[in-house]
Design a protein around this motif. Structure first.
Motif, PDB file in Angstrom:
ATOM      1  N   ILE A   9      -7.214  -4.797   4.934  1.00 35.73           N
ATOM      2  CA  ILE A   9      -7.624  -3.987   3.784  1.00 35.73           C
ATOM      3  C   ILE A   9      -8.702  -2.992   4.191  1.00 35.73           C
ATOM      4  CG2 ILE A   9      -8.823  -4.060   1.552  1.00 35.73           C
ATOM      5  CD1 ILE A   9      -7.313  -6.692   1.007  1.00 35.73           C
ATOM      6  N   SER A  10      -9.676  -3.449   4.970  1.00 34.40           N
ATOM      7  CA  SER A  10     -10.741  -2.548   5.427  1.00 34.40           C
ATOM      8  C   SER A  10     -10.171  -1.384   6.223  1.00 34.40           C
ATOM      9  CB  SER A  10     -11.748  -3.311   6.287  1.00 34.40           C
ATOM     10  OG  SER A  10     -12.412  -4.274   5.520  1.00 34.40           O
ATOM     11  N   GLN A  11      -9.238  -1.665   7.112  1.00 36.51           N
ATOM     12  CA  GLN A  11      -8.646  -0.604   7.927  1.00 36.51           C
ATOM     13  C   GLN A  11      -7.782   0.324   7.078  1.00 36.51           C
ATOM     14  OE1 GLN A  11      -9.502   0.100  10.964  1.00 36.51           O
ATOM     15  NE2 GLN A  11      -8.111   1.823  11.121  1.00 36.51           N
ATOM     16  N   LEU A  12      -7.072  -0.215   6.102  1.00 36.01           N
ATOM     17  CA  LEU A  12      -6.259   0.619   5.209  1.00 36.01           C
ATOM     18  C   LEU A  12      -7.140   1.588   4.422  1.00 36.01           C
ATOM     19  CD1 LEU A  12      -3.709  -2.004   3.895  1.00 36.01           C
ATOM     20  CD2 LEU A  12      -3.190  -0.003   5.307  1.00 36.01           C
ATOM     21  N   GLN A  13      -8.323   1.134   3.996  1.00 40.25           N
ATOM     22  CA  GLN A  13      -9.241   2.010   3.279  1.00 40.25           C
ATOM     23  C   GLN A  13      -9.714   3.157   4.160  1.00 40.25           C
ATOM     24  OE1 GLN A  13     -12.073  -0.975   2.037  1.00 40.25           O
ATOM     25  NE2 GLN A  13     -11.038  -1.290   0.070  1.00 40.25           N
ATOM     26  N   VAL A  14      -9.982   2.855   5.426  1.00 40.64           N
ATOM     27  CA  VAL A  14     -10.390   3.894   6.374  1.00 40.64           C
ATOM     28  C   VAL A  14      -9.257   4.902   6.559  1.00 40.64           C
ATOM     29  CG1 VAL A  14     -10.954   4.328   8.801  1.00 40.64           C
ATOM     30  CG2 VAL A  14     -12.072   2.453   7.579  1.00 40.64           C
ATOM     31  N   LEU A  15      -8.057   4.407   6.779  1.00 45.19           N
ATOM     32  CA  LEU A  15      -6.911   5.294   6.994  1.00 45.19           C
ATOM     33  C   LEU A  15      -6.602   6.140   5.764  1.00 45.19           C
ATOM     34  CD1 LEU A  15      -4.511   2.946   8.969  1.00 45.19           C
ATOM     35  CD2 LEU A  15      -5.768   4.928   9.843  1.00 45.19           C
ATOM     36  N   ARG A  16      -6.692   5.531   4.591  1.00 45.32           N
ATOM     37  CA  ARG A  16      -6.430   6.272   3.353  1.00 45.32           C
ATOM     38  C   ARG A  16      -7.391   7.446   3.228  1.00 45.32           C
ATOM     39  NH1 ARG A  16      -6.181   2.503  -1.234  1.00 45.32           N
ATOM     40  NH2 ARG A  16      -3.930   2.580  -1.094  1.00 45.32           N
ATOM     41  N   GLN A  17      -8.644   7.209   3.537  1.00 47.82           N
ATOM     42  CA  GLN A  17      -9.652   8.271   3.462  1.00 47.82           C
ATOM     43  C   GLN A  17      -9.395   9.342   4.527  1.00 47.82           C
ATOM     44  OE1 GLN A  17     -13.685   6.958   4.008  1.00 47.82           O
ATOM     45  NE2 GLN A  17     -14.509   8.762   2.989  1.00 47.82           N
ATOM     46  N   HIS A  26      -0.016   4.129  -2.725  1.00 47.32           N
ATOM     47  CA  HIS A  26       0.046   2.697  -2.456  1.00 47.32           C
ATOM     48  C   HIS A  26       0.588   2.468  -1.050  1.00 47.32           C
ATOM     49  CE1 HIS A  26      -0.742   2.506  -6.683  1.00 47.32           C
ATOM     50  NE2 HIS A  26       0.411   3.083  -6.965  1.00 47.32           N
ATOM     51  N   LEU A  27       0.432   1.258  -0.570  1.00 43.72           N
ATOM     52  CA  LEU A  27       0.931   0.908   0.749  1.00 43.72           C
ATOM     53  C   LEU A  27       2.426   0.630   0.665  1.00 43.72           C
ATOM     54  CD1 LEU A  27       0.308   0.227   3.715  1.00 43.72           C
ATOM     55  CD2 LEU A  27      -0.029  -2.142   2.972  1.00 43.72           C
ATOM     56  N   ARG A  28       3.221   1.377   1.430  1.00 44.73           N
ATOM     57  CA  ARG A  28       4.661   1.117   1.506  1.00 44.73           C
ATOM     58  C   ARG A  28       4.934   0.412   2.825  1.00 44.73           C
ATOM     59  NH1 ARG A  28       9.109   1.976  -1.068  1.00 44.73           N
ATOM     60  NH2 ARG A  28       8.256   3.561  -2.475  1.00 44.73           N
ATOM     61  N   VAL A  29       5.573  -0.756   2.719  1.00 43.43           N
ATOM     62  CA  VAL A  29       5.955  -1.543   3.883  1.00 43.43           C
ATOM     63  C   VAL A  29       7.466  -1.626   3.900  1.00 43.43           C
ATOM     64  CG1 VAL A  29       5.699  -3.759   5.060  1.00 43.43           C
ATOM     65  CG2 VAL A  29       3.847  -2.923   3.615  1.00 43.43           C
ATOM     66  N   SER A  30       8.061  -1.313   5.045  1.00 40.76           N
ATOM     67  CA  SER A  30       9.520  -1.381   5.134  1.00 40.76           C
ATOM     68  C   SER A  30       9.948  -1.842   6.511  1.00 40.76           C
ATOM     69  CB  SER A  30      10.143  -0.025   4.802  1.00 40.76           C
ATOM     70  OG  SER A  30       9.715   0.956   5.710  1.00 40.76           O
ATOM     71  N   VAL A  31      11.232  -2.142   6.621  1.00 39.50           N
ATOM     72  CA  VAL A  31      11.844  -2.564   7.872  1.00 39.50           C
ATOM     73  C   VAL A  31      12.948  -1.568   8.186  1.00 39.50           C
ATOM     74  CG1 VAL A  31      13.220  -4.371   8.973  1.00 39.50           C
ATOM     75  CG2 VAL A  31      11.310  -4.993   7.485  1.00 39.50           C
ATOM     76  N   LYS A  32      12.978  -1.117   9.428  1.00 43.39           N
ATOM     77  CA  LYS A  32      13.989  -0.167   9.876  1.00 43.39           C
ATOM     78  C   LYS A  32      14.636  -0.690  11.150  1.00 43.39           C
ATOM     79  CE  LYS A  32      11.590   3.741   7.908  1.00 43.39           C
ATOM     80  NZ  LYS A  32      11.140   5.082   8.006  1.00 43.39           N
ATOM     81  N   GLY A  33      15.829  -0.235  11.418  1.00 44.42           N
ATOM     82  CA  GLY A  33      16.498  -0.590  12.658  1.00 44.42           C
ATOM     83  C   GLY A  33      15.813   0.086  13.828  1.00 44.42           C
ATOM     84  N   GLY A  34      15.719  -0.627  14.959  1.00 43.97           N
ATOM     85  CA  GLY A  34      15.117  -0.048  16.156  1.00 43.97           C
ATOM     86  C   GLY A  34      14.202  -1.018  16.846  1.00 43.97           C
TER      87      GLY A  34
END
Length: 108
Positions: A9-17, A26-34
Protein backbone atom coordinates in the motif's frame (compact mmCIF):
# COMPACT_ATOMS: atom_id res chain seq x y z
CA UNK A 1 -10.66 -11.66 -2.65
CA UNK A 2 -7.23 -10.13 -3.09
CA UNK A 3 -5.29 -8.83 -0.09
CA UNK A 4 -2.62 -6.13 0.03
CA UNK A 5 0.11 -5.79 2.62
CA UNK A 6 0.88 -2.46 4.28
CA UNK A 7 4.24 -2.33 2.50
CA UNK A 8 2.53 -2.70 -0.90
CA UNK A 9 0.00 0.00 0.00
CA UNK A 10 2.81 2.41 0.87
CA UNK A 11 4.51 1.79 -2.47
CA UNK A 12 1.21 2.11 -4.38
CA UNK A 13 0.67 5.53 -2.78
CA UNK A 14 4.13 6.63 -3.93
CA UNK A 15 3.52 5.38 -7.46
CA UNK A 16 0.07 6.95 -7.65
CA UNK A 17 1.55 10.32 -6.75
CA UNK A 18 4.51 9.94 -9.15
CA UNK A 19 2.14 9.09 -12.00
CA UNK A 20 -0.18 11.98 -11.17
CA UNK A 21 -3.16 9.73 -10.48
CA UNK A 22 -5.86 10.69 -8.01
CA UNK A 23 -8.00 8.61 -5.65
CA UNK A 24 -10.42 7.84 -8.51
CA UNK A 25 -7.72 5.70 -10.09
CA UNK A 26 -8.04 2.26 -8.53
CA UNK A 27 -5.57 -0.59 -8.66
CA UNK A 28 -6.25 -2.92 -11.60
CA UNK A 29 -4.78 -6.40 -11.25
CA UNK A 30 -4.95 -8.82 -14.15
CA UNK A 31 -3.40 -11.95 -15.60
CA UNK A 32 -2.14 -12.11 -19.17
CA UNK A 33 -0.55 -14.81 -21.28
CA UNK A 34 3.24 -14.68 -21.44
CA UNK A 35 6.33 -14.93 -19.33
CA UNK A 36 8.50 -17.98 -18.92
CA UNK A 37 5.84 -19.90 -16.98
CA UNK A 38 2.89 -19.15 -19.28
CA UNK A 39 0.95 -16.48 -17.37
CA UNK A 40 2.05 -13.14 -16.01
CA UNK A 41 0.68 -10.53 -13.65
CA UNK A 42 -0.20 -7.01 -14.71
CA UNK A 43 -0.68 -4.03 -12.36
CA UNK A 44 -1.80 -0.52 -13.14
CA UNK A 45 -4.05 2.33 -12.11
CA UNK A 46 -7.42 2.62 -13.80
CA UNK A 47 -10.34 5.02 -13.39
CA UNK A 48 -12.61 3.03 -15.71
CA UNK A 49 -14.71 0.40 -13.94
CA UNK A 50 -16.58 -1.80 -16.40
CA UNK A 51 -19.68 -3.81 -15.62
CA UNK A 52 -17.87 -7.15 -15.74
CA UNK A 53 -15.19 -6.07 -13.23
CA UNK A 54 -15.09 -7.53 -9.77
CA UNK A 55 -14.35 -4.79 -7.25
CA UNK A 56 -12.64 -5.60 -3.95
CA UNK A 57 -11.43 -3.35 -1.19
CA UNK A 58 -8.65 -4.09 1.26
CA UNK A 59 -7.32 -1.57 3.79
CA UNK A 60 -8.95 1.28 1.87
CA UNK A 61 -7.53 0.30 -1.54
CA UNK A 62 -10.05 -0.52 -4.26
CA UNK A 63 -8.93 -3.36 -6.51
CA UNK A 64 -10.42 -4.01 -9.96
CA UNK A 65 -10.18 -7.49 -11.48
CA UNK A 66 -11.72 -8.71 -14.73
CA UNK A 67 -13.69 -11.97 -14.49
CA UNK A 68 -11.17 -14.02 -16.48
CA UNK A 69 -8.26 -12.99 -14.24
CA UNK A 70 -10.27 -13.53 -11.07
CA UNK A 71 -10.07 -17.32 -11.49
CA UNK A 72 -6.28 -17.14 -11.24
CA UNK A 73 -6.11 -14.49 -8.50
CA UNK A 74 -8.56 -15.58 -5.80
CA UNK A 75 -6.80 -15.68 -2.45
CA UNK A 76 -3.72 -13.84 -3.71
CA UNK A 77 -1.79 -11.37 -1.55
CA UNK A 78 0.06 -8.45 -3.12
CA UNK A 79 3.26 -7.58 -1.29
CA UNK A 80 6.23 -5.32 -1.96
CA UNK A 81 9.85 -6.30 -1.42
CA UNK A 82 12.88 -4.06 -1.40
CA UNK A 83 15.34 -6.70 -0.27
CA UNK A 84 18.62 -7.95 -1.66
CA UNK A 85 16.90 -10.14 -4.27
CA UNK A 86 15.39 -7.13 -5.99
CA UNK A 87 12.81 -4.46 -5.54
CA UNK A 88 9.24 -4.87 -6.70
CA UNK A 89 5.74 -6.15 -6.15
CA UNK A 90 5.33 -9.82 -5.30
CA UNK A 91 2.25 -11.95 -5.74
CA UNK A 92 1.70 -14.65 -3.15
CA UNK A 93 -0.71 -16.78 -5.13
CA UNK A 94 -2.05 -20.04 -3.63
CA UNK A 95 -3.36 -21.05 -7.09
CA UNK A 96 0.08 -21.06 -8.74
CA UNK A 97 1.61 -24.50 -9.15
CA UNK A 98 4.86 -23.12 -10.56
CA UNK A 99 6.49 -19.70 -10.67
CA UNK A 100 9.53 -18.43 -12.51
CA UNK A 101 12.68 -17.31 -10.73
CA UNK A 102 11.81 -13.62 -10.94
CA UNK A 103 8.25 -14.19 -9.65
CA UNK A 104 6.61 -12.29 -12.49
CA UNK A 105 5.07 -15.28 -14.21
CA UNK A 106 3.34 -18.46 -13.07
CA UNK A 107 1.32 -21.45 -14.17
CA UNK A 108 -1.65 -23.28 -12.69
Amino acid sequence: MINITEKAISQLQVLRQEEGKDENHHLRVSVKGGGCSGLMYDLGFDDNVVESDQVFEDKGVKILVDKKSLLYLLGTTLDFSDGLNGKGFQFINPNATRTCGCGESFSV
